[in-house]
Design a protein around this motif. Sequence first.
Motif, PDB file in Angstrom:
ATOM      1  N   THR A 144       0.856  -1.192   0.000  1.00 22.10           N
ATOM      2  CA  THR A 144       0.000   0.000   0.000  1.00 22.10           C
ATOM      3  C   THR A 144       0.891   1.240   0.000  1.00 22.10           C
ATOM      4  O   THR A 144       1.808   1.349   0.825  1.00 22.10           O
ATOM      5  CB  THR A 144      -0.887   0.026   1.270  1.00 22.10           C
ATOM      6  OG1 THR A 144      -1.658  -1.174   1.290  1.00 22.10           O
ATOM      7  CG2 THR A 144      -1.804   1.242   1.277  1.00 22.10           C
ATOM      8  N   TYR A 145       0.639   2.189  -0.923  1.00 26.50           N
ATOM      9  CA  TYR A 145       1.458   3.408  -1.029  1.00 26.50           C
ATOM     10  C   TYR A 145       0.667   4.636  -0.637  1.00 26.50           C
ATOM     11  O   TYR A 145      -0.483   4.789  -1.032  1.00 26.50           O
ATOM     12  CB  TYR A 145       1.979   3.569  -2.469  1.00 26.50           C
ATOM     13  CG  TYR A 145       3.284   2.851  -2.643  1.00 26.50           C
ATOM     14  CD1 TYR A 145       4.493   3.515  -2.553  1.00 26.50           C
ATOM     15  CD2 TYR A 145       3.302   1.477  -2.820  1.00 26.50           C
ATOM     16  CE1 TYR A 145       5.684   2.836  -2.656  1.00 26.50           C
ATOM     17  CE2 TYR A 145       4.492   0.788  -2.927  1.00 26.50           C
ATOM     18  CZ  TYR A 145       5.687   1.477  -2.835  1.00 26.50           C
ATOM     19  OH  TYR A 145       6.881   0.809  -2.913  1.00 26.50           O
ATOM     20  N   MET A 146       1.291   5.511   0.145  1.00 30.88           N
ATOM     21  CA  MET A 146       0.674   6.789   0.504  1.00 30.88           C
ATOM     22  C   MET A 146       1.715   7.896   0.364  1.00 30.88           C
ATOM     23  O   MET A 146       2.668   7.951   1.149  1.00 30.88           O
ATOM     24  CB  MET A 146       0.181   6.754   1.959  1.00 30.88           C
ATOM     25  CG  MET A 146      -0.948   5.784   2.208  1.00 30.88           C
ATOM     26  SD  MET A 146      -1.475   5.846   3.941  1.00 30.88           S
ATOM     27  CE  MET A 146      -2.782   4.622   3.927  1.00 30.88           C
ATOM     28  N   LEU A 147       1.559   8.750  -0.642  1.00 29.85           N
ATOM     29  CA  LEU A 147       2.427   9.922  -0.803  1.00 29.85           C
ATOM     30  C   LEU A 147       1.766  11.111  -0.104  1.00 29.85           C
ATOM     31  O   LEU A 147       0.576  11.091   0.196  1.00 29.85           O
ATOM     32  CB  LEU A 147       2.642  10.241  -2.282  1.00 29.85           C
ATOM     33  CG  LEU A 147       3.439   9.222  -3.106  1.00 29.85           C
ATOM     34  CD1 LEU A 147       3.598   9.727  -4.536  1.00 29.85           C
ATOM     35  CD2 LEU A 147       4.794   8.940  -2.499  1.00 29.85           C
ATOM     36  N   ASN A 148       2.569  12.151   0.152  1.00 27.80           N
ATOM     37  CA  ASN A 148       2.035  13.379   0.761  1.00 27.80           C
ATOM     38  C   ASN A 148       1.400  13.083   2.123  1.00 27.80           C
ATOM     39  O   ASN A 148       0.390  13.670   2.493  1.00 27.80           O
ATOM     40  CB  ASN A 148       0.994  14.014  -0.165  1.00 27.80           C
ATOM     41  CG  ASN A 148       1.118  15.531  -0.161  1.00 27.80           C
ATOM     42  OD1 ASN A 148       1.945  16.087   0.567  1.00 27.80           O
ATOM     43  ND2 ASN A 148       0.295  16.200  -0.943  1.00 27.80           N
ATOM     44  N   LYS A 149       1.992  12.135   2.844  1.00 25.75           N
ATOM     45  CA  LYS A 149       1.425  11.679   4.113  1.00 25.75           C
ATOM     46  C   LYS A 149       2.383  12.065   5.249  1.00 25.75           C
ATOM     47  O   LYS A 149       3.481  11.517   5.359  1.00 25.75           O
ATOM     48  CB  LYS A 149       1.264  10.155   4.060  1.00 25.75           C
ATOM     49  CG  LYS A 149       0.471   9.567   5.207  1.00 25.75           C
ATOM     50  CD  LYS A 149      -1.012   9.729   4.996  1.00 25.75           C
ATOM     51  CE  LYS A 149      -1.797   8.997   6.068  1.00 25.75           C
ATOM     52  NZ  LYS A 149      -3.066   9.636   6.355  1.00 25.75           N
ATOM     53  N   PRO A 150       1.996  13.027   6.084  1.00 24.25           N
ATOM     54  CA  PRO A 150       2.907  13.449   7.151  1.00 24.25           C
ATOM     55  C   PRO A 150       3.123  12.336   8.178  1.00 24.25           C
ATOM     56  O   PRO A 150       2.191  11.560   8.460  1.00 24.25           O
ATOM     57  CB  PRO A 150       2.185  14.646   7.788  1.00 24.25           C
ATOM     58  CG  PRO A 150       0.754  14.483   7.417  1.00 24.25           C
ATOM     59  CD  PRO A 150       0.716  13.760   6.110  1.00 24.25           C
ATOM     60  N   VAL A 151       4.327  12.234   8.691  1.00 21.14           N
ATOM     61  CA  VAL A 151       4.619  11.270   9.748  1.00 21.14           C
ATOM     62  C   VAL A 151       4.776  12.061  11.048  1.00 21.14           C
ATOM     63  O   VAL A 151       5.722  12.817  11.221  1.00 21.14           O
ATOM     64  CB  VAL A 151       5.898  10.461   9.434  1.00 21.14           C
ATOM     65  CG1 VAL A 151       6.291   9.569  10.621  1.00 21.14           C
ATOM     66  CG2 VAL A 151       5.692   9.627   8.173  1.00 21.14           C
ATOM     67  N   ASP A 152       3.794  11.901  11.947  1.00 24.47           N
ATOM     68  CA  ASP A 152       3.808  12.693  13.195  1.00 24.47           C
ATOM     69  C   ASP A 152       4.710  12.075  14.245  1.00 24.47           C
ATOM     70  O   ASP A 152       5.348  12.778  15.023  1.00 24.47           O
ATOM     71  CB  ASP A 152       2.378  12.809  13.759  1.00 24.47           C
ATOM     72  CG  ASP A 152       1.411  13.410  12.737  1.00 24.47           C
ATOM     73  OD1 ASP A 152       1.885  14.243  11.950  1.00 24.47           O
ATOM     74  OD2 ASP A 152       0.232  13.032  12.713  1.00 24.47           O
ATOM     75  N   GLU A 153       4.752  10.732  14.274  1.00 24.97           N
ATOM     76  CA  GLU A 153       5.483  10.090  15.356  1.00 24.97           C
ATOM     77  C   GLU A 153       5.755   8.628  15.023  1.00 24.97           C
ATOM     78  O   GLU A 153       4.925   7.951  14.418  1.00 24.97           O
ATOM     79  CB  GLU A 153       4.611  10.169  16.637  1.00 24.97           C
ATOM     80  CG  GLU A 153       5.250   9.618  17.885  1.00 24.97           C
ATOM     81  CD  GLU A 153       4.235   9.502  19.029  1.00 24.97           C
ATOM     82  OE1 GLU A 153       4.561   8.819  20.007  1.00 24.97           O
ATOM     83  OE2 GLU A 153       3.116  10.067  18.943  1.00 24.97           O
ATOM     84  N   ILE A 154       6.939   8.158  15.405  1.00 26.46           N
ATOM     85  CA  ILE A 154       7.209   6.716  15.374  1.00 26.46           C
ATOM     86  C   ILE A 154       6.860   6.203  16.765  1.00 26.46           C
ATOM     87  O   ILE A 154       7.429   6.641  17.767  1.00 26.46           O
ATOM     88  CB  ILE A 154       8.685   6.431  15.014  1.00 26.46           C
ATOM     89  CG1 ILE A 154       8.942   6.843  13.554  1.00 26.46           C
ATOM     90  CG2 ILE A 154       9.024   4.962  15.220  1.00 26.46           C
ATOM     91  CD1 ILE A 154      10.384   6.805  13.117  1.00 26.46           C
ATOM     92  N   VAL A 155       5.868   5.318  16.845  1.00 22.91           N
ATOM     93  CA  VAL A 155       5.334   4.888  18.146  1.00 22.91           C
ATOM     94  C   VAL A 155       6.186   3.750  18.709  1.00 22.91           C
ATOM     95  O   VAL A 155       6.428   2.738  18.026  1.00 22.91           O
ATOM     96  CB  VAL A 155       3.859   4.420  18.007  1.00 22.91           C
ATOM     97  CG1 VAL A 155       3.285   4.069  19.370  1.00 22.91           C
ATOM     98  CG2 VAL A 155       3.025   5.501  17.328  1.00 22.91           C
ATOM     99  N   MET A 156       6.675   3.943  19.940  1.00 25.41           N
ATOM    100  CA  MET A 156       7.541   2.958  20.602  1.00 25.41           C
ATOM    101  C   MET A 156       6.811   2.370  21.808  1.00 25.41           C
ATOM    102  O   MET A 156       5.970   3.013  22.424  1.00 25.41           O
ATOM    103  CB  MET A 156       8.836   3.627  21.084  1.00 25.41           C
ATOM    104  CG  MET A 156       9.558   4.492  20.068  1.00 25.41           C
ATOM    105  SD  MET A 156      10.495   3.551  18.862  1.00 25.41           S
ATOM    106  CE  MET A 156      11.865   2.981  19.837  1.00 25.41           C
ATOM    107  N   ASP A 157       7.203   1.143  22.160  1.00 24.23           N
ATOM    108  CA  ASP A 157       6.703   0.531  23.386  1.00 24.23           C
ATOM    109  C   ASP A 157       7.824  -0.329  23.961  1.00 24.23           C
ATOM    110  O   ASP A 157       8.252  -1.300  23.320  1.00 24.23           O
ATOM    111  CB  ASP A 157       5.471  -0.338  23.081  1.00 24.23           C
ATOM    112  CG  ASP A 157       4.898  -0.976  24.353  1.00 24.23           C
ATOM    113  OD1 ASP A 157       5.159  -0.448  25.448  1.00 24.23           O
ATOM    114  OD2 ASP A 157       4.212  -2.008  24.236  1.00 24.23           O
ATOM    115  N   GLY A 158       8.322   0.086  25.119  1.00 33.32           N
ATOM    116  CA  GLY A 158       9.420  -0.654  25.742  1.00 33.32           C
ATOM    117  C   GLY A 158      10.662  -0.685  24.881  1.00 33.32           C
ATOM    118  O   GLY A 158      11.355  -1.701  24.784  1.00 33.32           O
ATOM    119  N   GLY A 159      10.946   0.455  24.199  1.00 31.22           N
ATOM    120  CA  GLY A 159      12.145   0.540  23.363  1.00 31.22           C
ATOM    121  C   GLY A 159      12.005  -0.135  22.014  1.00 31.22           C
ATOM    122  O   GLY A 159      12.957  -0.206  21.234  1.00 31.22           O
TER     123      GLY A 159
END
Length: 443
Positions: free
Chosen positions: A248-263
């Motif tokens: 699945t491709y999404m252009l023009n899509k802002p990335v707000d955060e890379i979600v982490m859990d326990g590193g």
Amino acid sequence: MDEEYDVIVLGTGLTECILSGIMSVNGKKVLHMDRNPYYGGESSSITPLEELYKRFTLPDSPPESMGRGRDWNVDLIPKFLMANGQLVKMLLYTEVTRYLDFKVVEGSFVYKGGKIYKVPSTETEALASNLMGMFEKRRFRKFLVFVANFDENDPKTFEGVDPKTTTMRDVYKKFDLGQDVIDFTGHALALYRTDDYLDVPCLETINRIKLYSESLARYGKSPYLYPLYGLGELPQGFARLSAIYGGTYMLNKPVDEIVMDGGKVIGVKSEGEVARCKQLICDPSYIPDRVRKAGQVIRVICILSHPIKNTNDANSCQIIIPQNQVNRNSDIYVCMISYAHNVAAQGKYIAIVSTTVETSEPEAEIEPALELLEPIDQKSVTSVDTLCFYALTVFASRSYDATTHFETTCNDIKDIYKRMTGTDFDFENMKRKQNDVFGEDEQ
């Protein structure tokens, strides 16, 4: 977007697109996002020309003499494909070649004493070359015969050289090659950026020279290929491959955060939604807090109305300026393509100069290359940090280096693949399945 994926990829640079293509072919569920409205990231081709002027904040708009803006596709990173190299192999195995057309680059040249000479890489060329005197030619010819016959699995071909312990410096000594010949062999044939290779075992250097010769043998004029309409076509080709296998491709899509859990990375947040994932691939720009500067590359895009002097009016070529010739630690590269590759208006040429920055005055460092290109109609300068990452749970690609080929990029792809899957990269894993969307079932 609110669902779980095996792999999420951020950024549509060539490295990211090849990896998402491989993962999709291997049955992984892939989501591929880019904050930009176009494919390619750092490895895109800019069109129309007006967009390039805007990007580099050049004064005014392109003059009429530059032709139609839509005729231009200007690469941001200058690279060619080795005809027998890893990227061509990847294109063939995945059949992404069906989306692209290539032309052979017309010449490979090396700089010596302020002049440029064709790189001799066969016995015949070595004997005809002006780079060397008569006795040197014979010695270099013997060296090329040794390399051509060398087989790491057949000790009879070693001629007293141990590929795992004999250094390249000692191999040059054995054939009594002079400094100028060593310069162009190491930098224009083996394509090293520095002289560090001289004091390590010679096997890799011999294999690099063989790759150059085998690539040259495929098409004759030079060992390099270049895609029509620019390098930006490459990531798009692999993106199509991924999409065919369910990516699945999404252009023009802002990335707000890379979600982490326990590193550990568990997903990516965009516009209030979270897509969950088991693994994350990205280019360094998506994890600025987890990368550090490892160096800097300067690139200068020059628009010309003429071929480069002393290249037999070639409409495409590479010139390597070995570091010893200009008292530097790393080489300077020039890649030139033209209207013949559908990247410039009729009669126009694009030459891109690049090198690793060594001083506080990068533009002064590339002066010897710019002198070869005069007169220059327009030039735009960019300095890019090369970044190293230290994220353990994110598979980040490396910045594109100053070399003019994709072998180092392919090594990065193989390294990420191994770290993600725990198995060595195998070109067979890139092969399309027989019943893909094209419906071409091979009986």
